[in-house]
Motif scaffolding. Structure first.
Motif, PDB file in Angstrom:
ATOM      1  N   LEU A  35       0.675  -1.210   0.036  1.00  0.00           N
ATOM      2  CA  LEU A  35      -0.158   0.095  -0.029  1.00  0.00           C
ATOM      3  C   LEU A  35       0.846   1.343  -0.016  1.00  0.00           C
ATOM      4  O   LEU A  35       0.763   2.033  -0.946  1.00  0.00           O
ATOM      5  CB  LEU A  35      -0.885   0.044   1.207  1.00  0.00           C
ATOM      6  N   LEU A  36       1.763   1.264   1.171  1.00  0.00           N
ATOM      7  CA  LEU A  36       2.385   2.747   1.047  1.00  0.00           C
ATOM      8  C   LEU A  36       3.497   2.958   0.153  1.00  0.00           C
ATOM      9  O   LEU A  36       3.543   4.086  -0.560  1.00  0.00           O
ATOM     10  CB  LEU A  36       3.149   2.642   2.568  1.00  0.00           C
ATOM     11  N   LEU A 103      -4.546   7.470   3.333  1.00  0.00           N
ATOM     12  CA  LEU A 103      -3.582   6.653   2.885  1.00  0.00           C
ATOM     13  C   LEU A 103      -2.667   7.468   1.872  1.00  0.00           C
ATOM     14  O   LEU A 103      -1.586   7.013   2.037  1.00  0.00           O
ATOM     15  CB  LEU A 103      -4.135   5.487   2.052  1.00  0.00           C
ATOM     16  N   LEU A 106      -0.255   9.224   3.817  1.00  0.00           N
ATOM     17  CA  LEU A 106       0.659   8.405   4.677  1.00  0.00           C
ATOM     18  C   LEU A 106       1.651   7.916   3.425  1.00  0.00           C
ATOM     19  O   LEU A 106       3.087   7.715   3.865  1.00  0.00           O
ATOM     20  CB  LEU A 106      -0.084   7.371   5.163  1.00  0.00           C
ATOM     21  N   SER A 107       1.322   7.608   2.234  1.00  0.00           N
ATOM     22  CA  SER A 107       2.116   7.163   1.485  1.00  0.00           C
ATOM     23  C   SER A 107       3.363   8.139   0.837  1.00  0.00           C
ATOM     24  O   SER A 107       4.524   7.791   0.947  1.00  0.00           O
ATOM     25  CB  SER A 107       1.538   6.578   0.026  1.00  0.00           C
ATOM     26  N   SER A 116       8.480   3.039   3.761  1.00  0.00           N
ATOM     27  CA  SER A 116       7.111   2.619   3.696  1.00  0.00           C
ATOM     28  C   SER A 116       6.995   0.978   3.881  1.00  0.00           C
ATOM     29  O   SER A 116       5.898   0.578   3.952  1.00  0.00           O
ATOM     30  CB  SER A 116       7.265   2.509   1.919  1.00  0.00           C
ATOM     31  N   GLN A 122       2.150   0.900   8.015  1.00  0.00           N
ATOM     32  CA  GLN A 122       1.177  -0.221   7.386  1.00  0.00           C
ATOM     33  C   GLN A 122       0.036  -0.454   8.228  1.00  0.00           C
ATOM     34  O   GLN A 122      -1.081  -0.404   7.365  1.00  0.00           O
ATOM     35  CB  GLN A 122       1.967  -1.313   7.043  1.00  0.00           C
ATOM     36  N   GLY A 125      -2.357   2.551   7.600  1.00  0.00           N
ATOM     37  CA  GLY A 125      -2.762   2.630   6.053  1.00  0.00           C
ATOM     38  C   GLY A 125      -3.890   1.518   5.808  1.00  0.00           C
ATOM     39  O   GLY A 125      -4.847   1.717   5.417  1.00  0.00           O
ATOM     40  N   ARG A 126      -3.726   0.157   6.414  1.00  0.00           N
ATOM     41  CA  ARG A 126      -4.640  -0.575   6.367  1.00  0.00           C
ATOM     42  C   ARG A 126      -5.799  -0.387   7.054  1.00  0.00           C
ATOM     43  O   ARG A 126      -7.288  -0.717   6.574  1.00  0.00           O
ATOM     44  CB  ARG A 126      -4.077  -1.998   6.673  1.00  0.00           C
TER      45      ARG A 126
END
Length: 222
Positions: A35-36, A103, A106-107, A116, A122, A125-126
């Protein structure tokens, strides 16, 4: 009534089209394992998807405002319930868009700092992704429940053909069941969406071409 019917039909199609395209852009990105690391390079698709889903949410509220004056002539209580459900659905959909934006932020931070792979980030983000999908499923539950009231008015008043109202009942029952299953972690597949998809394509086309049945005014409830 014909102008309102055409405008509502157009908004139904706008809502369906923008949601399909917007979710088609967002969902593959939000389901990635990295994700990130992966979302920030695709930020253009994220912004485009969020924008289209925002249009969907605003169209939902527009449908409620256009249909309420027509529906309340036949059943004021159910019309108010449907209006409230669609406004709440719109609010939940807008709230769900916060997740992808969080998200994305954050990324960007994680990629810039080279962190990351940080488990803490993580997890956040999740959680943002989970909140996005949970709010969406809650919006669909509200839509399904409120639309039973809508279809009841359509069926009793014959504003549209009764066979179309019946498809609506079946479609929204399937949507309600699918969303409830998703919230508890079960995948119902796509079969439950088919009747609802048919209804939300046929109904707006009907409204734009033929509008509401004019004789239904003679049968409206006091």
């Amino acid at each position: 009534m014909k102008k309102k019917a055409r405008a509502a039909g157009a908004l139904f199609l706008v809502s369906t089209g923008t949601f399909l395209i917007g979710s088609g852009m967002l969902d593959p990105i939000l389901h990635r394992t990295d994700l990130l690391a992966g979302i920030y390079p695709d930020r253009t698709f994220v912004f485009a998807g969020v924008f289209l889903e925002l249009i969907n949410a605003l169209a939902v509220a527009g449908i409620a405002m256009l249909l309420h004056p027509v529906l309340k002539k036949h059943n004021e209580a159910f019309a108010l319930g449907y209006f409230g459900s669609r406004v709440l659905e719109s609010a939940l959909l807008i709230m769900s868009l916060i997740g992808p934006l969080v998200l994305l932020a954050l990324s960007e931070q994680a990629v810039s700092a080279g962190t990351s792979g940080d488990s803490y980030l993580q997890t956040i983000g999740r959680s943002a992704v989970d909140a996005h999908f949970m709010l969406f499923e809650m919006a669909m539950i509200v839509l399904g429940a409120g639309s039973f009231l809508f279809c009841h008015i359509l069926y009793r008043s014959r504003l549209v053909p009764r066979w179309l109202s019946v498809i609506g009942f079946i479609g929204y029952a399937g949507l309600l069941a699918s969303s409830c299953l998703s919230i508890v972690g079960l995948d119902s597949g796509t079969v439950l969406f088919i009747p609802g998809a048919i209804f939300e394509i046929v109904l707006p086309v009907w409204l734009m071409v033929k509008g509401f049945h004019p004789r239904s005014e003679d049968r409206r409830r006091p």
